[in-house]
Every structure is written in structure tokens, then in C-alpha cells.
Motif scaffolding. Structure first.
Motif: not given
Lengths: 283, 284, 253
Positions: A217-237
Motif C-alpha cells: 500500500t505504501i509503495y502504491r501511495f508513492d506511485i499514486n502521488l506521482k500519478d495524481a500530479t498528472t491527473l490534473g491535466i484532464v481536470g481531476a484536481g
């Protein structure tokens, strides 16, 4: 002494082979190697044929210069401000998206993982759920976000739900490995002590799984955080949306401050996640 | 060997100084120390973070349940792919694969020397190691899409920008995974090579490279798998490949067409993953 | 001929491993160095091929002052001195033949090393070395599929392939079981007698040392406290070398 005798007999048989015979027996590995190199060369040539370097765009050098000057002269007001459009707030929002996405994903992944584990479920059901997990993993997160936007509307909530779904894929894949590696001898000894199924799960199964689940879960949090930075491109905050807007409208000093914020965020999280996971591994 | 060795003083963590460990004494006078569990503290922190995050993102379960029919509608259409759209998928799909192959090869080729320079068991110059690692860490902080966007702005739209973005991304990941693996190799053969008169390069090449090579290839294959998936969305920012098509279909709300694209992608990714997994198993 | 004259060795952390060592070993001798762990056995060996530098005194091999060698000279000197390690130090993923061939690497040019090109003559010589230690049939097997004794023989073949005049063996049998250890020791004896190579080995098992070696050197806390033919060492002398603790053996006798 038995082994010694055997070796001597073996030597006697083999000693008939002369050095020259052995030399000629060399396996023809080089054929395989040339084959691999050729295959690779053909693949690279084929894929290179279509990737044309069309040169810089008219404004290419200006963009490059702009980004460098932006990084060296970031907008300090934006970087340290406290309003909802400033870097600190956006970073916190990105972290919030990743936290919720990971926690929901980790919880949702548990039933998936148990349903797809071959040592618990009958094979057909396990394979069916594996296919579903694979499908979730194959659809890129950006596509998920674009679909969820229709449901939640643009905003951070869309990011959360996207990440919850996307995380299921990888997390449950790693959970499955942990479940299939379960040491079943412990269950035997609990059986021998007369434990009920519930007691067996509580004291025989869960202690074995918890550490690896948390680590995943912690490892995935690491990945999700990087992913969350790109999601904003389509308008997801998150921070991504503002970064892309500034890039497209060429406000370089703002781009610089967002990139700095991003780097600091990811470096800190990566460091923390590695520390926590190595601590978990040591127990 | 060193007879003046002193054990390091273990500093007590802050937590144990606030919440003193409990001393349990048995009837026969023997005693053992039980450290206070950190679980309650961690749970309280976790709950606080979750509540904060829920407020920050304004996430409501009700919006999902209310709008769920919309999603169901999209999903139903996704599972009825429009086969007539299939011919239009081929070209961008091939572009995507080409971008990933070239980008992976370039990135992996660049990663090897940098990974070697970042391994503390091979290079003994601390400055070189920390410089290389710092660069790698910086590259890894930038999301692929942002790199692709910047590349597209500098080098015009198209596959070149995508390839470059993938190469940069691959470089960062593979170099990191590789130097972590290099640091675990057996340095005995290297020592043996030095003892029989080889210079550093000869010793490294004949004692370390045979150990590194399979790991390196396995990392490259793994990264290629990731890249096919990642490059499928690069088109969203104009870097060529399937992403353009996906973006277009979603923009027109043509979910049957989108279904075709995703299904094709699914099959291709599946095939690549199986091949790569087979190859990686053979390597180890 | 190896000649130690008033050799001292102090490690960077201040620990003095060798104190006033004087030693002369003729070509073709078979010498065992015995002593407790940390007494300086390994240090003596590792100074001879300059894996460690000596701090003062003089160490000459065939009249060459080892401590003055640099770069290329040092490497060509090391070609003549083979070394065997306790942990074999083989590239375990490569084939046996590849490992033996690495002995030729220092003499090859850059591109031949880069692409791993070996001539037929080199391969034949490597196979002959394997034949000398009796594992010719394993030439194309991967090293990680061999037993410990076989791996140590591969290491021996690699050393023979560099055509040394001296072989240094650092605890060559310590990680082998007693029976294999004896077989490997017999290999050493054979190579010593047949090819007149000087062999200097440190060994933990005193019984093996006394049984197979011609000459025994006892080291205690960095000083040589016994030096003489294996047959003349007495129990009191052994006890003195081992500081009164129990004398370690391979547990076979």
C-alpha cells in the motif's frame, strides 16, 4: 566415502574424452547471440523509420529558454502563498487525492485478491478475476479519469475515485502473490491445537499478510502521488492542472515554481516511503 | 581485526522516552521489558489524515451513487466495441509500439553507464555517485506527461516528442533499478580478477558484467511493458500514438469506438506482457 | 623465492597485523600458515601479491621489491602469483570454461575483452588446465550447478591457467566438507609436485596442514612463533601458536 567412489568411477569414464574432443563439443551459443542482436537491430530500425526528427518548432528555443529561466527564477509569491491557487495548497490537495485513492484502492483490492488467489478459489473463478484485474490495469489512468469526470464532474473528487479504481489493479496483483506464498504449516499446527476457522484466520493468516499488505500500500501511495500530479491535466484536481495551464500560456516563472513544488514533494515522499518500507521489512 | 572497536550507542527513540516501556516482573523475580505499542498513535494519525483528506478533496459518496447510471451507460457501450472503427486503430497503435521500442532502447542504453557510475561498490568517488543519483532522482520526479508536453512544445507535435519523453522516463527508472541491483552483486570475482593482474576495466568487464547483464535485460523488458501502457496516453498532450485517438473518441462521446481502441490495447499489452514475462523467467 | 625482511603492517585503523616478520620461502615449497583468526595469516598472503601494502621492511619475490611496483608492473607481477579464495570468487552465472578463460583477460586488448573473443589456442589451454584438476567433463556447465569442491577446483584451474610460479591460497578448504577438503588438498599436493609451483596456504585445520604440507609457519598476534618442517612440530608448540585454546581440526581423525 560413497560419494568419493562414485566420483572416481565417473572420472574414469569421462577421462576417455580428450581435451580436443571437449573443445569440439562447445555449444554453439554464438548463433543464438547473433540472432538476438539481429532481431534487436531490425526492431530498432523498424521503429526508428517512423519517428522523424522534424527539428525544433519556431518557438522551440524560446520554450527551452523560458523553462530554464522559470526554474532559476520561480515566482516566490506563488510558491509561498496560502490561497487555493498557490503551490502549498495544490500540493496538499495532491497529497489528499493520493491518500484517499490509495486507502480506498487498498481496501477494494482485498476482496479482489482473495477471489483471484489460486490456492483459495477454484481455478475458473480465480482466472476470471485475474482477467478483470488485468483489464483494470491495462486501461490507462488518464482514460479512467476522463470517464469518471462524466460521473463526478471535474475536481479533486474525480481524482480520488480514479485512483481508487486504478490502484486495485496493481495492489491486488501484489496481494495475490502474498496470499499464494502463505505458509500453510502454521494452519496445521493451529488445527492441532483445536482452533476454529475464525481463530485460524486471526492468528494464522492475518499476521502473515499484514506486513506485506501495508508495504504494498505504501509503495502504491508513492506511485499514486506521482500519478495524481498528472491527473490534473484532464481536470481531476491537484498540481498538474495548474502546471499545464502555465506551460500552455507560457508563464515561465509560474511553471518554475510548480516544478520546484513537484520535485520537493516527490523527493520527500519517495524518501519517506523507502524508509518506512525498509523498516517494515526488518520488522 | 580491530580490537578497539566500540559498539555504537543506541539512541532511544523519542516515542519510548515519552511513553516509558512497561517492565513486567515474573513471580521468580525475572523481568522483561515491553515497549509500548505504537499502533494507537498510528491509527489516530491515520484517521486524522483521512478526515482531512476527505474535506480537502470534497469527496462525497453520494455523487457517485447518484451518477452511477451514467458510468454504467459508458461501460455498457465500452463492451460493445465498434468493429468498423478497428482499421483506424492500427496506425496509431503501431506508432505507439514504435515509440515505446525506440524510447526504451535509447533510455536503457543511456541508463547502463550512469547506473554503473551511481553504484557505491564500483565507483569510490562520493561526489560522482551523489551527483548521478541526484540527477536520476530529479528526472524521476517529473511526470511522463509533463516531460512529453515540454518535448512537444520544443520539438513540435508528433512521435519524436513521445519517443524522447519515453527515453527520458526509462532512463530515470532503469538506472535506479539497475544501480540498486549492482550494489548487491558478488564482488569476490572482481577481487579475484584484480589478484590475477587485471586492471579495473578488465576486472569489471569479466567479473561484474556477466552478473549485471541478465538483471539489466530483465529491467529493460519490465520497463518496456510499462512504456507500452504509458505511451498509449502520451498522445493526449500531442506526442503521437494512440492517445490522440483515445482523446478524440472521448471528446466525441463515441464510447463504442473507445471500446475498440481499449480492447486492441488490452490484447497488445497482454501479448507483450506474456512474452516479456516468459523472457524474464528465462533470464533468471 | 619469497623473502620477508623485518616486515611490519599496520592497518589504517591503527591495528598492527604483522610485527617484524622474517621469512624465506624457496621455489617449489609447500607451506601452510596456521594460527588463530586475526593472527595475521591472511595479511601475510595478501602482502605477497600486494592486495595489501606493507608498512615497513622489505618484501622481495625473485629479487623484485614488491612494494615499489606500480600500475602495469604490478599487474604483470600479479600474473605470476595465483590466488585462491575461501569463497571461490567465481562468476557463478558463467560456464566453467568462461571462468578459467578469464585468467587470460589481462593480456588481451580492449576490444577482445569487450566482446569476449578468445582464440582456439586459449580455449585449448584452458581445457587442459581443467583436465589437470580432473573436471574436464564439466567445462560447459554453469558454475552455480557445481558442488563446493568442484567450484574450488575450477578456481584452481583458473589459477593454473595463468601459469603462476607461486599460488597463494586463502583458506581454500574452509567452506568445504571434510572429505572434499582432503580431495582438494591432494590436488594442491599433486600440483606442487608435478609443476614445481610454490604453494603458500592459510589453513584452519591443523591436521590437514600437518598431513599434506612440507613446512608449517605458526603465527600468533602478528609474529611468527614457529617455522619448520611439519613433522617436527610438537604439541607444546601448537598450543603456544593457538594461545592455549583448543587446536582446531577438520574433525576427521
Amino acid at each position: 566415502m560413497e560419494k568419493n567412489k562414485f566420483e572416481k568411477v565417473e572420472q574414469a569414464v569421462e577421462s576417455k574424452l580428450t581435451v580436443l574432443e571437449m573443445y569440439q563439443r562447445a555449444p554453439k551459443r554464438w548463433l543464438l547471440y547473433t540472432g538476438i542482436v539481429l532481431l534487436l537491430a531490425v526492431l530498432v530500425g523498424w521503429s526508428g523509420s517512423d519517428v522523424n526528427f522534424t527539428g525544433l518548432t519556431a518557438t522551440g528555443t524560446e520554450v527551452a529558454k523560458g523553462i530554464i529561466s522559470g526554474i532559476t527564477h520561480p515566482d516566490m509569491g506563488l510558491m509561498l502563498g496560502t490561497s487555493a491557487t498557490d503551490v502549498p495548497y495544490l500540493i496538499l490537495q495532491t497529497i489528499a487525492i493520493a491518500v484517499l485513492g490509495t486507502v480506498f484502492g487498498a481496501i477494494l483490492a482485498i476482496p479482489f485478491a482473495f477471489l483471484a488467489a489460486e490456492n483459495i478459489m477454484p481455478k475458473p473463478i480465480a482466472y476470471l478475476f485475474r482477467a478483470v484485474i488485468l483489464m483494470i490495469r491495462t486501461i490507462p489512468s488518464l482514460v479512467w479519469a476522463l470517464m469518471w469526470i462524466r460521473v463526478t464532474g471535474p475536481g479533486a473528487a474525480c481524482g480520488v475515485i480514479t485512483q481508487s479504481v486504478c490502484s486495485i489493479g496493481m495492489i491486488s496483483k501484489m496481494y495475490i502473490t502474498a496470499i499464494e506464498d502463505l505458509d500453510t504449516r502454521i494452519l496445521e499446527s493451529l488445527d492441532a491445537m483445536g482452533c476454529t476457522p475464525f481463530q485460524k484466520i486471526r492468528y494464522g493468516v492475518i499476521p502473515q499478510l499484514v506486513a506485506s499488505f501495508i508495504s504494498t500500500t505504501i509503495y502504491r501511495f508513492d506511485i499514486n502521488l506521482k500519478d495524481a500530479t498528472t491527473l490534473g491535466i484532464v481536470g481531476a484536481g491537484g498540481i498538474g492542472a495548474s502546471l499545464v495551464q502555465c506551460l500552455n500560456s507560457r508563464r515561465w516563472s509560474m511553471v518554475g515554481s510548480f516544478i520546484w513544488g513537484l520535485m520537493v514533494l516527490v523527493l520527500i515522499i519517495e524518501y519517506a516511503s523507502t524508509r518506512i518500507r525498509s523498516k517494515l521489512a526488518r520488522g | 581485526m580491530n580490537n578497539e572497536y566500540k559498539p555504537k550507542e543506541v539512541k532511544e527513540p523519542l516515542f519510548d522516552r515519552i511513553f516509558k516501556p512497561q517492565v513486567i516482573t515474573l513471580e521468580n523475580g525475572h523481568s522483561t521489558i515491553r515497549k509500548r505499542s505504537r499502533l494507537p498513535l498510528i491509527l489516530i494519525l491515520l484517521v486524522a489524515v483521512l478526515i482531512w483528506a476527505l474535506q480537502m478533496t470534497e469527496f462525497r459518496f453520494s455523487t457517485i451513487t447518484r451518477n452511477f447510471p451514467k458510468l454504467l451507460d459508458i461501460f455498457l457501450k465500452l463492451f460493445q466495441p465498434d468493429t468498423s472503427f478497428f482499421p483506424k486503430v492500427i496506425k496509431p497503435l503501431v506508432d505507439t509500439i514504435k515509440m515505446s521500442i525506440l524510447g526504451t532502447v535509447i533510455g536503457c542504453a543511456l541508463a547502463l553507464p550512469v547506473a554503473v557510475l551511481s553504484s557505491s561498490n564500483i565507483v569510490h568517488n562520493k561526489a560522482v555517485i551523489s551527483f548521478c543519483r541526484f540527477i536520476l532522482a530529479l528526472i524521476r520526479t517529473l511526470p511522463t506527461l509533463v516531460i512529453a508536453l515540454v518535448c512537444a512544445l520544443i520539438f513540435s507535435l508528433g512521435t519524436f516528442a513521445g519517443t524522447l519523453a519515453i527515453a527520458i522516463f526509462t532512463f530515470g527508472i532503469v538506472a535506479k533499478m539497475l544501480y540498486e541491483s549492482i550494489e548487491t552483486i558478488d564482488m569476490g570475482p572482481f577481487e579475484a580478477m584484480e589478484a590475477l593482474g587485471a586492471n579495473k576495466f578488465q576486472a569489471f568487464w569479466s567479473a561484474c558484467v556477466p552478473q549485471i547483464l541478465p538483471v539489466y535485460l530483465s529491467h529493460c523488458l519490465y520497463c518496456f511493458e510499462m512504456n507500452v501502457r504509458a505511451s498509449a496516453i502520451l498522445g493526449y498532450v500531442g506526442a503521437g500514438g494512440l492517445g490522440i485517438t483515445i482523446n478524440e473518441r472521448i471528446g466525441w462521446r463515441d464510447y463504442n469506438g473507445l471500446g475498440t481502441v481499449l480492447l486492441t490495447l488490452f490484447v497488445v499489452v497482454l501479448m507483450i506482457e506474456f512474452t516479456s514475462e516468459y523472457l524474464r523467467k528465462k533470464l533468471s | 623465492m619469497i623473502n620477508f625482511k623485518n616486515v611490519y603492517k599496520t592497518y589504517p585503523n591503527g591495528f598492527t597485523a604483522l610485527k617484524d616478520v622474517n621469512l624465506q620461502i624457496e621455489q617449489g615449497e609447500f607451506v601452510a600458515v596456521i594460527g588463530l583468526s586475526g593472527a595475521g595469516k591472511s595479511t601475510i598472503l595478501r602482502c605477497i601479491n600486494r592486495m595489501h601494502d606493507i608498512s615497513s621492511g622489505s618484501l622481495t619475490v625473485d629479487g623484485v621489491e614488491v612494494n615499489t611496483l606500480k600500475g602495469k608492473e604490478l599487474r604483470s607481477y600479479r600474473r605470476k602469483v595465483g590466488m585462491i579464495f575461501q569463497s571461490f570468487n567465481l562468476v557463478s552465472r558463467s560456464t566453467v570454461l568462461r571462468n578459467v578463460l578469464t585468467a587470460d583477460v589481462p593480456d588481451m586488448n580492449f576490444f577482445k575483452v569487450l566482446f569476449g573473443i578468445f582464440s582456439k589456442e586459449q580455449k585449448m589451454r584452458a581445457l587442459e588446465s581443467l583436465d589437470k584438476v580432473g573436471i574436464l567433463d564439466k567445462a560447459y556447465t554453469r558454475c552455480d550447478q557445481l558442488s563446493g569442491g568442484q567450484q574450488q577446483r575450477v578456481a584452481l584451474a583458473r589459477t593454473l591457467n595463468q601459469n603462476p610460479t607461486i599460488i597463494l591460497a586463502d583458506e581454500p578448504v574452509a567452506s568445504l566438507d571434510p572429505i572434499t577438503a582432503k580431495a582438494v588438498m591432494e590436488d594442491f599436493v599433486r600440483i606442487n609436485k608435478e609443476y614445481k609451483i610454490s604453494i603458500l596456504l592459510n589453513i584452519h585445520h591443523v591436521d590437514l596442514a600437518l598431513k599434506y604440507c612440507d613446512r608449517v609457519i605458526g603465527v600468533r598476534a602478528g609474529e611468527i612463533v614457529f617455522d619448520g618442517p611439519a613433522s617436527t612440530i610438537t604439541q607444546e608448540q601448537l598450543d603456544y601458536v593457538y594461545n592455549g585454546t583448543k587446536v582446531p581440526t577438520s574433525g576427521q581423525e
